[in-house]
Design a protein around this motif. Sequence first.
Motif, PDB file in Angstrom:
ATOM      1  N   VAL A  82      63.179  69.209  12.004  1.00  0.00           N
ATOM      2  CA  VAL A  82      63.119  68.297  12.161  1.00  0.00           C
ATOM      3  C   VAL A  82      62.738  67.255  13.199  1.00  0.00           C
ATOM      4  N   ILE A  83      61.701  67.773  14.281  1.00  0.00           N
ATOM      5  CA  ILE A  83      61.937  66.115  15.120  1.00  0.00           C
ATOM      6  C   ILE A  83      60.093  66.199  14.134  1.00  0.00           C
ATOM      7  N   GLU A  84      60.007  66.273  13.692  1.00  0.00           N
ATOM      8  CA  GLU A  84      58.239  66.107  12.903  1.00  0.00           C
ATOM      9  C   GLU A  84      59.332  65.251  12.119  1.00  0.00           C
ATOM     10  N   LEU A  85      60.244  65.594  10.916  1.00  0.00           N
ATOM     11  CA  LEU A  85      60.543  64.583  10.045  1.00  0.00           C
ATOM     12  C   LEU A  85      61.431  63.423  10.681  1.00  0.00           C
ATOM     13  N   VAL A  86      61.551  62.980  11.642  1.00  0.00           N
ATOM     14  CA  VAL A  86      62.143  61.979  12.803  1.00  0.00           C
ATOM     15  C   VAL A  86      60.823  61.377  13.431  1.00  0.00           C
ATOM     16  N   LYS A  87      60.128  61.930  13.155  1.00  0.00           N
ATOM     17  CA  LYS A  87      58.649  61.286  14.068  1.00  0.00           C
ATOM     18  C   LYS A  87      58.247  59.864  12.247  1.00  0.00           C
ATOM     19  N   ARG A  88      57.904  61.338  10.927  1.00  0.00           N
ATOM     20  CA  ARG A  88      57.833  60.406  10.290  1.00  0.00           C
ATOM     21  C   ARG A  88      58.960  59.143  10.099  1.00  0.00           C
ATOM     22  N   ILE A  89      59.868  59.327  10.075  1.00  0.00           N
ATOM     23  CA  ILE A  89      60.716  58.164   9.376  1.00  0.00           C
ATOM     24  C   ILE A  89      60.492  57.657  10.225  1.00  0.00           C
ATOM     25  N   THR A  90      60.448  57.346  11.851  1.00  0.00           N
ATOM     26  CA  THR A  90      60.554  56.409  12.572  1.00  0.00           C
ATOM     27  C   THR A  90      58.681  55.494  12.768  1.00  0.00           C
ATOM     28  N   ASP A  99      72.057  67.867  10.855  1.00  0.00           N
ATOM     29  CA  ASP A  99      70.703  67.776  11.448  1.00  0.00           C
ATOM     30  C   ASP A  99      69.943  65.909  12.324  1.00  0.00           C
ATOM     31  N   ILE A 100      69.969  65.253  11.504  1.00  0.00           N
ATOM     32  CA  ILE A 100      69.482  63.921  11.807  1.00  0.00           C
ATOM     33  C   ILE A 100      70.816  63.353  11.422  1.00  0.00           C
ATOM     34  N   SER A 101      70.880  61.699  12.770  1.00  0.00           N
ATOM     35  CA  SER A 101      71.827  60.973  12.261  1.00  0.00           C
ATOM     36  C   SER A 101      71.704  59.687  12.351  1.00  0.00           C
ATOM     37  N   TYR A 102      72.418  58.022  12.139  1.00  0.00           N
ATOM     38  CA  TYR A 102      72.033  57.298  11.959  1.00  0.00           C
ATOM     39  C   TYR A 102      72.411  56.707  12.825  1.00  0.00           C
ATOM     40  N   VAL A 103      72.305  56.179  14.786  1.00  0.00           N
ATOM     41  CA  VAL A 103      73.635  56.098  15.744  1.00  0.00           C
ATOM     42  C   VAL A 103      73.446  54.897  15.768  1.00  0.00           C
ATOM     43  N   VAL A 104      74.195  54.045  16.472  1.00  0.00           N
ATOM     44  CA  VAL A 104      74.004  53.205  17.171  1.00  0.00           C
ATOM     45  C   VAL A 104      73.766  53.389  19.080  1.00  0.00           C
ATOM     46  N   VAL A 105      73.732  52.388  19.698  1.00  0.00           N
ATOM     47  CA  VAL A 105      73.243  53.257  21.422  1.00  0.00           C
ATOM     48  C   VAL A 105      74.535  53.509  21.931  1.00  0.00           C
ATOM     49  N   GLY A 163      69.510  60.240  16.238  1.00  0.00           N
ATOM     50  CA  GLY A 163      70.088  61.463  16.850  1.00  0.00           C
ATOM     51  C   GLY A 163      69.544  62.638  16.117  1.00  0.00           C
ATOM     52  N   ILE A 164      69.036  63.413  17.418  1.00  0.00           N
ATOM     53  CA  ILE A 164      69.166  64.807  16.363  1.00  0.00           C
ATOM     54  C   ILE A 164      70.278  65.660  16.847  1.00  0.00           C
ATOM     55  N   SER A 165      70.450  66.704  16.028  1.00  0.00           N
ATOM     56  CA  SER A 165      71.460  67.724  16.752  1.00  0.00           C
ATOM     57  C   SER A 165      71.920  68.786  18.007  1.00  0.00           C
ATOM     58  N   ALA A 166      72.156  68.900  18.214  1.00  0.00           N
ATOM     59  CA  ALA A 166      71.647  70.027  19.739  1.00  0.00           C
ATOM     60  C   ALA A 166      71.868  71.186  19.155  1.00  0.00           C
ATOM     61  N   LYS A 167      72.210  71.303  17.956  1.00  0.00           N
ATOM     62  CA  LYS A 167      72.900  72.619  17.496  1.00  0.00           C
ATOM     63  C   LYS A 167      71.838  73.367  16.400  1.00  0.00           C
ATOM     64  N   LEU A 168      70.242  72.805  16.641  1.00  0.00           N
ATOM     65  CA  LEU A 168      69.165  73.432  16.253  1.00  0.00           C
ATOM     66  C   LEU A 168      68.991  74.610  16.690  1.00  0.00           C
TER      67      LEU A 168
END
Lengths: 279, 437
Positions: B335-343, B88-94, B322-327
């Motif tokens: 998931v977007i809310e969680l990413v907001k919190r970790i950033t 759902d969320i992955s830590y990726v390089v550019v 990165g956020i999965s396109a399959k959600l």
Amino acid sequence: MSLRGKRQELIEVFGRIPLYLHTLLLLIPIGWMVVTSMKSLQDLYTNPMGLPTQWHVGNFIKAVQVGRLQIYFKNTLIVEVLTLSCTLLVASFVAFVLSRFRFRGREFLYLFFTAGYMISLHSVLIPLYEIARSLNAFNNLAFLSLVYSAFEIPFSVLVLTNFMSQVPKEIEESAIIDGCGYWGVFTKVVMPLSRDGILAVATLVALHAWNELLLALVMLNNPSSRTLPVGLRGFFAEHLSQPTLLFAAALVVSIPIMALYALLQERFVQGITLGALKG
Amino acid sequence: MKGAVITLVFGFLAFLLVGWNGICAQEKLVIRIMDYFVPTDTLAPHFEEVFRKFEVDFPNVRVQHEGLESADFRTKLAVEMAAGNPPDISYVVVGLSWEYGEQGLLMNLAPVFEQEREWRDTIVPTAIKAFSTPDGKIYAVPFVAQIGGLYYNKNVYERAGIAGPPTTWDELLEQVEKIKKVGAYAFVTGGKEWRYAWFITQLLVRTAGVDRVYQLARGSEVTGWNKPENGFIDALYLFKELIDAGAFPEGLNGIPRDIARMMFVQNQVAMYYEGSWKVNVWKNLGGEDFLNNSVGWSLFPAVPKAKGDQDGMVGGPVHGWGISAKLDETKKPLVIELVKRITSPVMAARFLENAQPVVVKVDESVMARLHPILLRQFEEYNKAQKVALPTDVICVPPVDNAIKKIAVPGIVDGSLTPEEAAEEVNREAEKYFSAKQ
């Protein structure tokens, strides 16, 4: 004591010296591991070979807690037991049929079961992942064990067929005359006589399942489902590894295995040696 | 009897196989996040804090955090992406975010940022630009930046009678000789883990320039690694010059990164070229005193004879979420809310305190607490006219692998000439880009 006797004794004593040295050589890394497991990180990096300036016995507790070793150990044990049971059950049945019966298609069956030995794990990793996904089998230790078994069965069939075919036909016939059915021949005659072979196979299967990393990494998503090989790698952080905790963890998890080996040492060696001769 | 035993055994196995997941089925919605912040990482507790708080705020959600060793992480991510099942969320390089985004595996976040202006404004605009594709798509939320540079060991410098870090290539070569004379090595790196990308990119910046690095990685010269005018061969020659001068220890390809770090902390090595994260590494391994008194930092020396950017740096926004396109639509906002919190700026501050420069705006008071070396890095970075992302961040994976796993190790062990090494890289690039067409 005669001169000859004394000379003989001296030769024996000196003859053992290389063995002692060899043992010492083997013990050095273990000793270093023990010492390192009780060092601080800075101590290790500034003085890797020396004794710790301060003994950090708490590293063991920290390693168990941070590394969640008790969970990983339990999971590994479950995988180990399931893989061993499944592999030995299937392989011994198949080996019994292939070694004791003559029928049409036997050669083909033998090839069918042993051909899997040639399949590399990497080549089927993504298909296996797809299967696990379609079965909703991620984090399922039983599924992982079945996959391990699928990879272990070819080799086990190969070895056990050789072992079982060494059991004299006459013993089997005597058992049948005494009223044994095929089940009886299998459980009361062939299996006990193939005990060393089974032990050899079990040792190798257990080792593979214990150490396997790639499949466990890919199939187990939930940190609570991890096995030891994946879990122990958690001590390697991208920017700062924790080798002292890793050594402490490795020591903790190797204690039960060392104890088991000490208990069954004779049988292990016997099994492996016989396996080498007969296989 | 025997029938019963067999039935029981197989029944038990079938139960384990089929029944396990059914019985243990989670009624909660699981959000799976995969990165390389392992449980022993200094940042792991901060993540856990965010996740547990999230679970309290959203009681029907369980956050499954999978922090893996970096090589394991890359392997697993590659398998999951290849199977079309991204976390759902992955830590990726550019570079990877573009790669997986184009394959339809990561979500385009540009429309999300349009709606979530407040969130977008917490991120440095240049970082968003750096993560954007030419057609304006953004496949990861930019988060961590890195600044490459030369860490030098003042104790070794003092032993060798060297006043300060080199400013030119010739000066560097002179220093190599002096350092060797006192029984130390000029450089080291974790060759076993192929940690050559940053060094090679810096040399490429000197020989080809920052713009050319982009052209080679993603632009008009993607299959021009073997052309002399593109400077890659020259960069490999510079590296070879250092190898031939004995600047690195023997058997560099087999030296693990932990041993390399140890050599620097033990004053056996004079210089170490890598990113900002090393500040924290030196502090944890050598102690606060070692970092404060024995470690210096400088820009990589200029190579006057080369035609690239002599003041160009390596670094920039490298990692994002990165956020999965399959959600599905239920999971997506969570998931977007969680990413907001970790950033969030709070999380960004935790990263900064661990020497991980972030592209999220943080409070000035946090900046004031940072180590002087980090502050110096920020200063140089802000001053720099040109900065290139390292090849392991910007190149497509086969080219990145060819550079760090084939070309440079080949130069190190002498099995490849710079021309041959460049040819190997180009072959991989041609294979990849022709298959893509």
